[in-house]
Scaffold this active site. Structure first.
Site, mmCIF file in Angstrom:
data_model
loop_
_atom_site.group_PDB
_atom_site.id
_atom_site.type_symbol
_atom_site.label_atom_id
_atom_site.label_comp_id
_atom_site.label_asym_id
_atom_site.label_seq_id
_atom_site.Cartn_x
_atom_site.Cartn_y
_atom_site.Cartn_z
ATOM 1 N N CYS A 2 65.603 51.100 20.507
ATOM 2 C CA CYS A 2 64.648 50.934 19.410
ATOM 3 C C CYS A 2 63.632 49.831 19.701
ATOM 4 O O CYS A 2 63.893 48.927 20.481
ATOM 5 C CB CYS A 2 65.379 50.555 18.133
ATOM 6 S SG CYS A 2 66.754 51.606 17.727
ATOM 7 N N ARG A 27 60.414 52.443 25.757
ATOM 8 C CA ARG A 27 61.809 52.029 25.576
ATOM 9 C C ARG A 27 62.704 53.214 25.204
ATOM 10 O O ARG A 27 63.913 53.119 25.289
ATOM 11 C CB ARG A 27 61.888 50.963 24.479
ATOM 12 C CG ARG A 27 61.192 49.679 24.851
ATOM 13 C CD ARG A 27 61.047 48.770 23.656
ATOM 14 N NE ARG A 27 62.308 48.305 23.126
ATOM 15 C CZ ARG A 27 62.974 47.261 23.568
ATOM 16 N NH1 ARG A 27 62.490 46.563 24.577
ATOM 17 N NH2 ARG A 27 64.109 46.893 23.017
ATOM 18 N N TRP A 74 65.898 54.805 18.217
ATOM 19 C CA TRP A 74 66.705 55.569 19.188
ATOM 20 C C TRP A 74 68.066 55.729 18.520
ATOM 21 O O TRP A 74 68.794 54.756 18.336
ATOM 22 C CB TRP A 74 66.795 54.776 20.490
ATOM 23 C CG TRP A 74 67.399 55.509 21.639
ATOM 24 C CD1 TRP A 74 66.767 56.383 22.471
ATOM 25 C CD2 TRP A 74 68.746 55.421 22.110
ATOM 26 N NE1 TRP A 74 67.640 56.836 23.435
ATOM 27 C CE2 TRP A 74 68.861 56.260 23.240
ATOM 28 C CE3 TRP A 74 69.872 54.704 21.709
ATOM 29 C CZ2 TRP A 74 70.037 56.415 23.953
ATOM 30 C CZ3 TRP A 74 71.058 54.857 22.413
ATOM 31 C CH2 TRP A 74 71.133 55.710 23.523
ATOM 32 N N ASN A 100 67.098 46.838 15.148
ATOM 33 C CA ASN A 100 67.550 47.368 16.449
ATOM 34 C C ASN A 100 68.998 46.954 16.624
ATOM 35 O O ASN A 100 69.348 45.842 16.246
ATOM 36 C CB ASN A 100 66.797 46.715 17.622
ATOM 37 C CG ASN A 100 65.356 47.102 17.668
ATOM 38 O OD1 ASN A 100 64.901 47.904 16.876
ATOM 39 N ND2 ASN A 100 64.629 46.500 18.592
ATOM 40 N N GLY A 101 69.792 47.796 17.258
ATOM 41 C CA GLY A 101 71.164 47.394 17.554
ATOM 42 C C GLY A 101 72.161 48.123 16.669
ATOM 43 O O GLY A 101 71.849 49.161 16.080
ATOM 44 N N GLU A 478 70.856 56.359 44.503
ATOM 45 C CA GLU A 478 69.638 56.096 43.729
ATOM 46 C C GLU A 478 68.766 57.367 43.683
ATOM 47 O O GLU A 478 68.189 57.688 42.639
ATOM 48 C CB GLU A 478 68.884 54.907 44.359
ATOM 49 C CG GLU A 478 67.530 54.584 43.763
ATOM 50 C CD GLU A 478 67.554 54.245 42.283
ATOM 51 O OE1 GLU A 478 68.637 54.103 41.701
ATOM 52 O OE2 GLU A 478 66.467 54.163 41.693
ATOM 53 N N LYS A 482 67.682 59.099 40.221
ATOM 54 C CA LYS A 482 66.271 59.325 39.888
ATOM 55 C C LYS A 482 66.061 60.788 39.520
ATOM 56 O O LYS A 482 65.435 61.115 38.521
ATOM 57 C CB LYS A 482 65.417 59.016 41.104
ATOM 58 C CG LYS A 482 64.522 57.908 41.333
ATOM 59 C CD LYS A 482 64.109 56.863 40.439
ATOM 60 C CE LYS A 482 65.034 56.356 39.404
ATOM 61 N NZ LYS A 482 65.300 54.936 39.435
ATOM 62 N N GLU A 485 67.802 61.839 36.118
ATOM 63 C CA GLU A 485 67.278 61.280 34.867
ATOM 64 C C GLU A 485 65.908 61.834 34.489
ATOM 65 O O GLU A 485 65.609 61.963 33.313
ATOM 66 C CB GLU A 485 67.297 59.751 34.868
ATOM 67 C CG GLU A 485 66.273 59.083 35.744
ATOM 68 C CD GLU A 485 66.306 57.559 35.638
ATOM 69 O OE1 GLU A 485 66.585 57.028 34.560
ATOM 70 O OE2 GLU A 485 66.032 56.898 36.648
ATOM 71 N N HIS A 501 86.031 65.480 52.519
ATOM 72 C CA HIS A 501 87.136 65.242 51.579
ATOM 73 C C HIS A 501 86.909 65.956 50.248
ATOM 74 O O HIS A 501 87.506 65.602 49.244
ATOM 75 C CB HIS A 501 87.325 63.738 51.382
ATOM 76 C CG HIS A 501 87.601 63.034 52.671
ATOM 77 N ND1 HIS A 501 88.822 63.101 53.309
ATOM 78 C CD2 HIS A 501 86.787 62.307 53.494
ATOM 79 C CE1 HIS A 501 88.762 62.422 54.446
ATOM 80 N NE2 HIS A 501 87.537 61.949 54.579
ATOM 81 N N LYS A 601 64.582 52.664 28.031
ATOM 82 C CA LYS A 601 64.253 51.792 29.162
ATOM 83 C C LYS A 601 65.202 50.603 29.228
ATOM 84 O O LYS A 601 65.652 50.213 30.289
ATOM 85 C CB LYS A 601 62.802 51.315 29.021
ATOM 86 C CG LYS A 601 62.337 50.370 30.106
ATOM 87 C CD LYS A 601 62.168 51.088 31.419
ATOM 88 C CE LYS A 601 61.735 50.179 32.552
ATOM 89 N NZ LYS A 601 62.000 50.804 33.856
HETATM 90 C C1 AGP Z 1 67.127 53.819 36.227
HETATM 91 O O1 AGP Z 1 65.978 54.491 36.544
HETATM 92 C C2 AGP Z 1 67.310 53.470 34.806
HETATM 93 N N1 AGP Z 1 66.165 53.031 34.152
HETATM 94 C C3 AGP Z 1 68.563 52.647 34.515
HETATM 95 O O2 AGP Z 1 69.610 53.099 35.318
HETATM 96 C C4 AGP Z 1 68.427 51.112 34.651
HETATM 97 O O3 AGP Z 1 68.330 50.743 35.982
HETATM 98 C C5 AGP Z 1 69.644 50.465 33.967
HETATM 99 O O4 AGP Z 1 69.654 50.809 32.613
HETATM 100 C C6 AGP Z 1 69.661 48.967 34.125
HETATM 101 O O5 AGP Z 1 68.545 48.366 33.544
HETATM 102 P P1 AGP Z 1 68.149 46.871 33.861
HETATM 103 O O6 AGP Z 1 67.758 46.813 35.293
HETATM 104 O O7 AGP Z 1 67.009 46.576 32.935
HETATM 105 O O8 AGP Z 1 69.343 46.021 33.597
#
Ligand code: AGP
Length: 606
Positions: A2, A27, A74, A100-101, A478, A482, A485, A501, A601
Site C-alpha cells: 500500500c 509499489r 494492496w 498500510n500494514g 535470478e 525475473k 514474476e 537428480h 515493490k
Molecule cells: C525481484 O524482482 C523482486 N522485486 C523481489 O524479489 C525483491 O527483490 C524482494 O522483494 C526484496 O526486496 P528488497 O531488495 O527491497 O529487500
C-alpha cells in the site's frame, strides 16, 4: 505494498495527492482512494483498480480544498473492492484514515469498541478508525497516540478530522512513512518518488513516531508522548530519475541505466588496486576479528547474496552463510558477537522479513551492516553501518539495476575485506576488468533483436529451465525469478549438476533451457550438462563468451554472446541477458511489466 500520500498547504490538494499516488503505483496495489477537506466536510472518492480510474472518476470535479489524504491499497484483509479501499471513515464521517500494514489485534480492538458502528468494509483498518473516533476529544494527535498504544501489528497511518481543518496526523511502526517540507505546504508519503515533484527536503519518521502537520509547521513526538526534534534531509534524487523518460516501461529504462549506475556505484571506491569505502564507520578491528559472516535478504537481493558467498569464500578466510529473511528469522541460532557480523541486503531497505532478521541479530549485540539503495530507509537507519548502492530510484517491480549495483558493492566489499584481513592479494588486473564492466554492459543491452526473435518463437511456452553452476547458479535463479514474476511463465533456476537428480525428467522439445556457460572453472561441466539436455531433445539458449570456441556455443540452438571478462566478474554480464529475455517475453505476452499481478515493490508485511 500500500501507499500513503497526504498534503496540507496553499495549493489544491486533489491534484497534488493524485500525482503522488501515481508515483506510488510501482509499489503494487489493487484499489485507490482520496479524501479532501472541502468547506466543512470531506470529499471522498474510492475505486477498485487503477489510479487512472480514480482520476477518471474525479474528472470535472472542482474540489478546491487544500488538505487531504490518499491511498493505494494492496489487499490483505478483504478482497480488492471499492468498499475495502481507503480512506476509511468514522460513523459521522468527521474522521478519515488511511493505513498500510496489518493490525494483528483487530478482533480484540473490535471487542473494545464502546459504540456500535456499522462496518462498511472487511478491513482491519476500519476497526482502527472507529476506535480512533471513540478516543477523539478535540485533539487528533492525542487521540491517535492513545489509539496506537492499543494496536499490535505493523502500520503507517495518516488521519484528518473536520474539527481541525488543515491538520494531518501521521504515524509509523513497521511500515515506512516520510514527511516532505516546502514553502508551499507539507506532505506525507510512503516513499520518496511520491515527493520528488514537490520537494527534496524530507524528514524520516522513526519507529513509533507521530507527526502533526499543518501548512507551515511539523511537530513530532513518540507514541509514548516524548517530543522529538527531527532533522531535515536533502535528497539528491530528482523527479526526472523517477519518470520513464521516453522508455516504454520503467523496467526497460532501469535495465538501460545499468552502465551509468554501475559507474556511479564504483565512484570513489576503486583506487588503483585498492578498494575503499570512504563513509564506512565500522571499526576495522571488528572486521579483522570476524570469523563468520551471515548475509540475509529476500528475492533478488537474496540472489545477490548467493553470488557474494562465492566471492567472499574466494577472497576471505571467513565462514559465510546466506539465508532468506523469512527463514532466518525463525531459526534457533547461537551467536558470538565478538566474531560475527550480519549483512542485510535490500533495495528498499524496508523489506519486513529482512528487517526482522536484522533486528533479531542486532538484539544479540552482533554488528549489522546493510547494503541498500534507498536513502534514509529503516534498515539504513537501524543498522550499525550502511553502504549505499547508488542505483537511483527503481520503480519497476522487477529488480534490475538494484541487483547489479548490489553485486558491485558486494564484490567490492569482498575484495576490501580480503585485503584488510590479508587473505587476498592485490589484483590490479581484476579491478581493471571491473572498470570495463559498465561499457561491456552497455554493449550487451543496446541490441535487443535476438531477444525479440526468441520471444516471438517461445512466448507461448509455459515452462522454462535456467541452469548455471558456481557463480552463475544464483544468476540462473535470478533469470527464473525475473521470468516468472513479469511474464507469469513457470520457470525454475537450477544448479546444472543437479539435473541428473530429478529435473532432467522434464526435458523434451517443449521446455526451453537457458544455460549460463561463460568460460570458467565449471565450463566443461556445463558443456556436459548441455549435451545431456540436447540428447533428450531440449532447445538450449546458451549464454557464453563471445569467443567461445570450446563447444558450448556450437551445441546450443542459440548463442547469447557476452563480452570477455574475468571469471569472478561473469555474473555482471550474464545478468543483463536474463533481464532482457524476461522483458521481451513478458511484452510479447502482453503482461503489465512494471506492475505484475499480485506483486508489490516493497514488501513491508510478513
Ligand atoms: C525481484 O524482482 C523482486 N522485486 C523481489 O524479489 C525483491 O527483490 C524482494 O522483494 C526484496 O526486496 P528488497 O531488495 O527491497 O529487500
Amino acid at each position: 505494498m500500500c501507499g500513503i500520500a497526504g498534503y496540507t498547504g496553499e495549493a489544491r490538494a486533489l491534484p497534488v495527492i493524485l500525482e503522488s499516488l501515481y508515483r506510488l503505483e510501482y509499489r503494487g496495489y489493487d484499489s485507490a482512494g482520496i479524501a479532501v477537506e472541502e468547506e466543512g466536510e470531506f470529499f471522498l472518492k474510492k475505486v477498485k483498480g487503477k489510479i487512472s480510474r480514480l482520476e477518471d472518476a474525479l474528472m470535472e470535479t472542482m474540489v478546491h480544498g487544500t488538505s487531504g489524504i490518499g491511498h493505494t491499497r494492496w489487499a490483505t484483509h478483504g478482497e480488492p473492492s471499492k468498499a475495502n479501499a481507503h480512506p476509511h471513515f468514522s460513523e459521522d464521517k468527521s474522521l478519515m484514515l488511511v493505513h498500510n500494514g496489518i493490525i494483528e489485534n483487530h478482533e480484540q480492538l473490535r471487542q473494545k469498541l464502546t459504540t456500535n458502528p456499522e462496518f462498511k468494509s472487511q478491513t482491519d483498518t476500519e476497526v482502527l478508525v472507529h476506535r480512533l473516533a471513540e478516543n477523539y476529544e478535540g485533539d487528533l494527535t492525542e487521540a491517535l497516540r492513545l489509539t496506537l498504544q492499543e494496536v499490535e501489528g505493523s502500520y503507517a497511518v495518516a488521519a484528518m478530522h473536520l474539527n481541525e481543518p488543515g491538520k494531518l496526523v501521521a504515524a509509523r511502526s513497521g511500515s515506512p512513512l516520510i514527511i516532505g517540507c516546502s514553502g508551499d505546504g507539507n506532505y506525507i508519503a510512503s516513499d520518496l518518488p511520491a515527493l520528488l515533484d514537490f520537494t527534496r527536503e524530507v524528514i524520516f519518521l522513526d519507529e513509533d513516531e507521530i507527526a502533526t502537520l499543518t501548512p507551515d509547521e511539523i511537530t513530532v513526538q513518540t507514541i509514548q508522548g516524548e517530543k522529538r526534534k527531527k532533522s531535515i534531509n536533502s535528497i539528491s534524487w530528482d523527479a526526472v530519475q523517477a519518470q520513464k523518460g521516453g522508455y516504454k516501461h520503467f523496467m526497460l529504462k532501469e535495465i538501460a541505466e545499468q552502465p551509468q549506475v554501475l559507474r556511479q556505484a564504483m565512484q570513489g571506491r576503486v583506487d588503483g588496486s585498492r578498494v575503499v569505502f570512504p563513509n564506512l564507520e565500522l571499526d576495522e578491528e571488528v572486521l579483522k576479528n570476524l570469523k563468520k559472516l551471515t548475509l540475509i535478504a529476500c528475492g533478488t537481493s537474496h540472489h545477490a547474496c548467493m553470488v557474494a558467498r562465492y566471492w567472499l569464500e574466494e577472497m576471505t578466510d571467513l565462514h559465510v552463510e546466506v539465508d532468506i529473511g523469512s527463514e532466518y528469522r525463525y531459526r534457533s541460532l547461537n551467536y558470538d558477537a565478538g566474531t560475527e557480523m550480519l549483512i542485510a541486503v535490500s533495495q528498499s531497505g524496508e523489506t519486513a522479513d529482512t528487517l526482522a532478521a536484522m533486528r533479531k541479530v542486532s538484539a544479540q549485540g552482533v554488528p549489522v551492516l546493510t547494503i541498500c539503495n534507498v536513502l534514509g530507509s529503516t534498515m539504513a537507519r537501524e543498522a550499525d553501518d550502511v553502504i549505499y548502492t547508488h542505483a537511483g530510484p527503481e520503480i519497476g517491480v522487477a529488480s534490475t539495476k538494484s541487483f547489479t549495483t548490489q553485486l558491485l558493492v558486494l564484490f567490492l566489499f569482498s575484495y576490501f575485506l580480503g585485503r584488510l584481513r590479508g587473505s587476498y592479494g592485490e589484483q590490479p588486473d581484476l579491478l581493471e576488468k571491473l572498470i570495463e564492466l559498465p561499457d561491456q554492459v552497455d554493449s550487451l543491452i543496446r541490441d535487443r533483436s535476438l531477444y525479440k526473435k526468441i520471444a516471438r518463437e517461445q512466448f507461448k511456452k509455459e515452462d522454462f529451465l535456467f541452469l548455471g553452476r558456481h557463480l552463475n547458479y544464483p544468476i540462473a535463479m535470478e533469470g527464473a525469478l525475473k521470468l516468472k514474476e513479469i511474464s507469469y511463465i513457470h520457470a525454475e533456476g537450477y544448479p546444472a549438476g543437479e539435473m541428473k537428480h530429478g529435473p532432467i525428467a522434464l526435458i523434451d522439445e517443449e521446455i526451453p533451457v537457458v544455460v549460463l556457460g561463460p568460460t570458467s572453472r565449471v565450463y566443461s561441466k556445463m558443456l556436459s550438462n548441455v549435451e545431456e539436455v540436447k540428447a533428450r531433445g531440449g532447445i538450449v539458449f546458451g549464454v557464453s563468451m563471445v569467443d567461445d570456441r570450446s563447444g558450448l556455443a556450437e551445441v546450443c540452438d542459440y548463442q547469447i554472446a557476452i563480452p570477455q571478462t574475468a571469471e569472478l566478474l561473469t555474473p555482471f554480464l550474464t545478468t543483463p541477458p536474463m533481464q532482457i529475455l524476461s522483458y521481451e517475453l513478458a511484452v510479447r505476452r502482453g503482461c503489465d511489466v512494471d506492475q505484475p499481478r499480485n506483486l508489490a515493490k516493497s514488501v513491508t508485511v510478513e
